[in-house]
Design an enzyme around this catalytic site. Structure first.
Site, PDB file in Angstrom:
ATOM      1  N   SER A 201      -6.926 -12.220   0.544  1.00  0.00           N
ATOM      2  CA  SER A 201      -5.601 -11.757   0.143  1.00  0.00           C
ATOM      3  C   SER A 201      -5.655 -11.162  -1.265  1.00  0.00           C
ATOM      4  O   SER A 201      -6.396 -10.204  -1.493  1.00  0.00           O
ATOM      5  CB  SER A 201      -4.600 -12.918   0.250  1.00  0.00           C
ATOM      6  OG  SER A 201      -3.271 -12.453   0.179  1.00  0.00           O
ATOM      7  N   MET A 202      -4.914 -11.692  -2.222  1.00  0.00           N
ATOM      8  CA  MET A 202      -5.017 -11.188  -3.587  1.00  0.00           C
ATOM      9  C   MET A 202      -6.456 -11.244  -4.075  1.00  0.00           C
ATOM     10  O   MET A 202      -6.919 -10.364  -4.813  1.00  0.00           O
ATOM     11  CB  MET A 202      -4.124 -12.002  -4.530  1.00  0.00           C
ATOM     12  CG  MET A 202      -4.161 -11.519  -5.985  1.00  0.00           C
ATOM     13  SD  MET A 202      -3.300 -12.588  -7.162  1.00  0.00           S
ATOM     14  CE  MET A 202      -4.597 -13.786  -7.503  1.00  0.00           C
TER      15      MET A 202
END
Length: 361
Positions: A201-202
């Site tokens: 994700s991030m």
């Protein structure tokens, strides 16, 4: 006796800020308390907790690390201050712990690196390196099982961002480019060896940006594995970081990656929400030039039902490398990797040791 516990260094501490089965904090008197979430009941018990890691024997002149503690890290258990009596000898500056107190005004390069780079298991001298980048709101201990799986054949380095667990009193870094700069500063001095980046994700975007910065200095990784994230230059109008606390919790529920009992506990959320908000701001305001490309290989993993990334958006990572590209689609949503741990580990193993058998398609 009062003790201080570094939660991310104790086996059994939280896998993620909001997945945490155990979250440690201190009360106003400095006494360690354990906030233990019970996902089955939705309740939290608050109790005093003495550290479970064994302390170094006083009779030994050789420094030994307690079982479960990270290699090259101080023991996470440290006695608190004690008032000396008149019969006590004057303090001797022979205990290395005295030179590494958290409130010491002197910070060495090793101290700074230890805050950022966590190693949970020792590695062989010639081991390849795996650097793991947590997702928004996540912590280094999310990758403790990965470290256990690949050590000692790989040196697994998990990043600990500011604003969470033992770094929760430090301000978050709400700009992803700045965070990548800071991480690059910590990784650049490491000895040269074949390296793989893994980010979810991030963490995937952060792994990409850090890899690009290191490549500009001739020190890039061999492969980047980007999980659960659309191509870097593909944007959406997302503003979760501007919501109130209830709005951020609603987003966590939508992604279905956090136990309901934890999300319903106000005390745990009080500690976790600042890191979540800061991380969401960093990733939601992140932009990447469409012509920014890596020279290394790029493997992308995605869930077919991920509400944050379509398969088409994940495919756009292809535009950001001149090296080999591979996309693998799994069943599941944003946290598909928790449902496919064996398959994800196979992908990591192949990246670490490309001379061995290739993973199944």
């Amino acid at each position: 006796m009062r003790v201080t516990v570094d939660s991310e260094q104790c086996v059994g501490a939280g896998q993620c800020v909001l997945n945490a089965p155990e979250v440690f904090d201190q009360d106003d008197d400095g006494v360690v308390v354990l906030l233990r979430a019970d996902p089955t009941s939705g309740t939290t018990r608050r109790s005093a907790r003495r550290a479970t890691c064994a302390r170094r024997p006083r009779s030994s002149s050789r420094r030994t690390e307690p079982a479960g503690c990270a290699d090259r890290h101080r023991c996470p258990v440290r006695p608190g201050p004690r008032t000396r009596g008149p019969a006590d000898p004057p303090p001797a500056n022979t205990d290395r712990r005295q030179n590494h107190r958290r409130d010491s005004p002197v910070t060495t390069a090793d101290d700074t690196a230890a805050r950022w780079l966590r190693r949970y298991h020792p590695a062989e001298a010639d081991a390849v390196r795996l650097v793991c980048f947590p997702h928004a709101g996540g912590s280094a201990s999310f990758y403790h099982p990965v470290s256990a799986r690949f050590a000692p054949g790989a040196e697994v380095v998990s990043l600990q961002y500011p604003g969470r667990q033992d770094r929760r009193k430090e301000p978050c870094v709400p700009d992803l480019g700045t965070l990548a700069d800071l991480i690059t500063e910590q990784l650049l001095p490491l000895d040269e060896r074949p390296t793989v980046f893994f980010g979810h994700s991030m963490g995937a975007a952060l792994a990409f940006e850090t890899a690009w910065r290191l490549e500009q200095k001739g020190a890039g990784p061999r492969t980047v594995i980007a999980s659960g994230r659309r191509g870097p230059s593909t944007t959406r109008a997302e503003r979760v970081h501007t919501r109130d606390d209830d709005g951020i919790v609603a987003e966590m529920k939508r992604l279905n990656g956090t136990a309901a009992g934890v999300l319903g506990d106000e005390e745990i959320l009080r500690m976790a929400l600042p890191a979540l908000r800061g991380d969401y701001r960093a990733i939601e305001t992140y932009t990447c030039p469409p012509d920014r490309r890596l020279a290394c290989g790029l493997t992308v993993l995605t869930g077919e039902d991920d509400p944050l990334t379509t398969v088409e958006e994940a495919e756009r990572w292809r535009d950001h490398t001149t090296g080999p590209f591979r996309l693998r689609v799994f069943t599941g949503g944003h946290f598909f990797l928790t449902q496919h741990l064996d398959a994800v580990n196979t992908e990591i193993a192949q990246a670490l040791h490309p001379d061995r058998a290739a993973p199944a398609a």
